[in-house]
Design an enzyme around this catalytic site. Structure first.
Site, mmCIF file in Angstrom:
data_model
loop_
_atom_site.group_PDB
_atom_site.id
_atom_site.type_symbol
_atom_site.label_atom_id
_atom_site.label_comp_id
_atom_site.label_asym_id
_atom_site.label_seq_id
_atom_site.Cartn_x
_atom_site.Cartn_y
_atom_site.Cartn_z
ATOM 1 N N CYS A 25 -8.691 6.518 -44.653
ATOM 2 C CA CYS A 25 -8.800 7.571 -43.628
ATOM 3 C C CYS A 25 -7.515 8.391 -43.533
ATOM 4 O O CYS A 25 -7.499 9.469 -42.951
ATOM 5 C CB CYS A 25 -9.142 6.971 -42.280
ATOM 6 S SG CYS A 25 -7.763 6.061 -41.559
ATOM 7 N N CYS A 52 0.838 -1.202 0.000
ATOM 8 C CA CYS A 52 0.000 0.000 0.000
ATOM 9 C C CYS A 52 0.874 1.254 0.000
ATOM 10 O O CYS A 52 1.675 1.448 0.913
ATOM 11 C CB CYS A 52 -0.920 0.015 1.225
ATOM 12 S SG CYS A 52 -2.439 -0.852 0.890
HETATM 13 C C1 LIG Z 1 -9.829 0.744 -3.220
HETATM 14 C C2 LIG Z 1 -8.701 -0.216 -3.141
HETATM 15 C C3 LIG Z 1 -8.286 -0.708 -1.924
HETATM 16 C C4 LIG Z 1 -7.227 -1.608 -1.856
HETATM 17 N N1 LIG Z 1 -6.877 -2.116 -0.647
HETATM 18 C C5 LIG Z 1 -5.874 -3.031 -0.579
HETATM 19 C C6 LIG Z 1 -5.551 -3.665 0.652
HETATM 20 O O1 LIG Z 1 -6.177 -3.409 1.688
HETATM 21 N N2 LIG Z 1 -4.541 -4.548 0.648
HETATM 22 C C7 LIG Z 1 -3.836 -4.872 -0.462
HETATM 23 O O2 LIG Z 1 -2.926 -5.710 -0.405
HETATM 24 N N3 LIG Z 1 -4.142 -4.304 -1.661
HETATM 25 C C8 LIG Z 1 -5.147 -3.409 -1.739
HETATM 26 N N4 LIG Z 1 -5.498 -2.886 -2.950
HETATM 27 C C9 LIG Z 1 -4.726 -3.268 -4.150
HETATM 28 C C10 LIG Z 1 -5.366 -4.451 -4.886
HETATM 29 O O3 LIG Z 1 -5.392 -5.608 -4.104
HETATM 30 C C11 LIG Z 1 -4.586 -4.773 -6.191
HETATM 31 O O4 LIG Z 1 -3.262 -5.105 -5.857
HETATM 32 C C12 LIG Z 1 -4.567 -3.614 -7.170
HETATM 33 O O5 LIG Z 1 -5.794 -2.944 -7.166
HETATM 34 C C13 LIG Z 1 -4.241 -4.076 -8.593
HETATM 35 O O6 LIG Z 1 -5.224 -4.930 -9.112
HETATM 36 P P1 LIG Z 1 -6.409 -4.433 -10.114
HETATM 37 O O7 LIG Z 1 -5.747 -3.727 -11.255
HETATM 38 O O8 LIG Z 1 -7.136 -5.699 -10.494
HETATM 39 O O9 LIG Z 1 -7.259 -3.506 -9.323
HETATM 40 C C14 LIG Z 1 -6.561 -1.993 -3.036
HETATM 41 C C15 LIG Z 1 -6.999 -1.506 -4.265
HETATM 42 C C16 LIG Z 1 -8.060 -0.626 -4.328
HETATM 43 C C17 LIG Z 1 -8.511 -0.140 -5.654
HETATM 44 S S1 SF4 Z 2 -4.513 1.561 -43.948
HETATM 45 FE FE1 SF4 Z 2 -5.733 2.011 -42.138
HETATM 46 S S2 SF4 Z 2 -4.958 3.940 -41.377
HETATM 47 FE FE2 SF4 Z 2 -4.203 3.721 -43.441
HETATM 48 S S3 SF4 Z 2 -5.687 4.820 -44.660
HETATM 49 FE FE3 SF4 Z 2 -6.281 2.679 -44.666
HETATM 50 S S4 SF4 Z 2 -7.702 2.492 -42.998
HETATM 51 FE FE4 SF4 Z 2 -6.681 4.436 -42.698
#
Ligand SMILES: Cc1cc2nc3c(=O)[nH]c(=O)nc-3n(C[C@H](O)[C@H](O)[C@H](O)COP(=O)(O)O)c2cc1C
Ligand code: SF4
Ligand code: SF4
Length: 426
Positions: free
Chosen positions: A345, A135
């Protein structure tokens, strides 16, 4: 039907999809509903003290119409007393004996504090521990979380203290807020970790309000850095998993976390060495039922690939991930435009003209219409045009014949021994 069960560092789970320690695993009510929905395991919201929090605490990074492409939080660990959590862990494990419950722990870096909490929590029947050295906000100001996780000696010592009394496996959850995650991963292994998990959240500031000039989020007009997660962090997490998986000194299972939103993300993490995955943001965005698609998708994928189990998948891409110095300098691709599917495009032409190698020519056909053609001699195969092209299949990157393979490392050796007869790359 493939076998989705995993044995992760001795922890058995009906499938590799665990909820990460976070709001979705804050109570017995939630974890039990998650298990009913199909999640194989849950890492309980981090236990420890103090029991306090702030309001407000979340912010979403919406990008180009997509809500929560990234997610930011300034939340602390559990806001419920330890006794309440322990009672609910006990009840949940009793109701779901075959599902995995991991207790996430965070205490001050003192041996007796680790001993005390490990013993108390183990008594209620958890399948293992995850030490939260990740954290980045709030707890870190008091020497816990990422403040511990950024110092390899503290990671090693605290892992050792947990291991001294734990009878179930100990997973060490690492912070990405560090230059080289293999250093702290190695420290965890030296401390006796049975497994490592990554990543926790990345230091971030979600935004600034253009009208009020407040940070987003803010607490009574003041802001502080938070932790970033969700789809935006997946490439960072995947790289960290891959770096640890290919490092022979870090020979413990890895639980992959960071931006896992569907079965494809999960498969990528597993191919890169993760023995299972954890999910937070995607569950917060869409609810527990997303696991149904994850289970079905993984099952179908394994069947399509002729694999019997998840374990047959783990690490398949690790040998393909190496150093820049091992890449073949002579390998060559060029862009080729399919005039049948191109919608004219012009995005690729502009991208190559302004920011790449000026090698997409605009030509005129006999009927007077314009079409684009890559001048292949000058194309460096950077991929930019195919990345900006909005039409799938309108640009293919084609492998073309090239000289004998030679890596940077081989080139260096050849330069030192010019008589070896190898023709050098210009
Ligand atoms: C709101 C929130 C609270 C979190 N609280 C914790 C926690 O208490 N302990 C922990 O190890 N990680 C905590 N995390 C991190 C998550 O476990 C995780 O490692 C991180 O969100 C990445 O995963 P994701 O991309 O799937 O969210 C928290 C994440 C969020 C968003
Ligand atoms: S190749 Fe893709 S990016 Fe290039 S002009 Fe055609 S559609 Fe547009
Ligand atoms: S691959 Fe790069 S250099 Fe080649 S045409 Fe596309 S943008 Fe230009």
């Amino acid at each position: 039907m493939a076998d989705l069960r995993i044995n992760f560092a001795g922890i058995k789970s009906p499938n590799p999809f665990w909820l990460a320690s976070a709001p979705p695993t804050n109570s017995g009510y939630q974890v039990q509903r998650a298990f009913e929905a199909g999640w194989g395991g849950a890492v309980w919201k981090t236990l420890g003290e103090p029991i306090l929090n702030i309001s407000s605490r979340f912010a979403g990074t919406h990008f180009n119409g997509q809500r929560m492409a990234g997610f930011n939080n300034t939340e602390l660990i559990t806001d419920r007393p330890l006794e309440v959590n322990l009672k609910e862990i006990y009840e949940t494990k009793k109701r779901f004996p075959n599902h995995t419950i991991i207790a996430s722990l965070m205490v001050e870096p003192q041996q007796e504090k680790w001993h005390e909490i490990v013993k108390r929590v183990e008594a209620v029947g958890v399948d293992g521990f995850e030490l939260n050295f990740g954290c980045p906000h709030g707890m870190a100001e008091r020497g816990m979380g990422a403040a511990s996780g950024q110092v390899p000696e503290l990671v090693e010592k605290q892992t050792m203290w947990a291991k001294e009394v734990a009878e179930t496996p100990v997973i060490v959850k690492l912070t990405p807020n560090i230059t080289d995650i293999t250093a702290t991963a190695y420290a965890a292994v030296q401390g006796g970790a049975d497994a490592i998990s990554m990543i926790n959240t990345i230091n971030s500031l979600a935004g600034v309000d253009l009208d009020t000039w407040n940070t987003i989020p803010h607490v009574a007009g003041k802001g502080a850095h938070g932790g970033y997660c969700g789809p935006a962090v997946k490439p960072i997490a995947l790289n960290m998993v891959a770096e640890c998986a290919r490092n022979s000194t870090i020979n413990v299972p890895i639980s992959g976390i960071g931006g896992v939103s569907d079965w494809r993300d999960a498969v990528e993490f597993m191919l890169m060495g993760a023995g299972g995955v954890q999910v937070c943001t995607a569950a917060m965005h869409h609810g527990f039922s997303i696991v149904e698609d994850m289970v079905d998708g993984l099952n179908n994928y394994l069947d399509d690939k002729g694999l019997d189990s998840v374990e047959d998948l783990v690490g398949k891409s690790v040998p393909k991930y190496s150093d820049w110095g091992d890449l073949d300098l002579n390998y060559k691709t060029v862009a080729r435009i399919n005039t049948d599917t191109c919608i004219n495009c012009n995005k690729c032409h502009i991208a190559c003209e302004d920011t790449a190698h000026q090698c997409i020519d605009m030509l005129t056909a006999k009927d007077g219409s314009n079409y684009l053609k890559v001048h292949e001699e000058d194309c460096v195969g950077c991929n930019l045009c195919s990345i900006v092209c909005p039409v799938d299949g309108a640009i293919d990157m084609i492998e073309i014949p090239s000289d004998e393979p030679m890596t940077w490392k081989e080139r260096e050796t050849a330069i030192k021994q010019p008589s070896c007869g190898i023709s050098l790359v210009k």
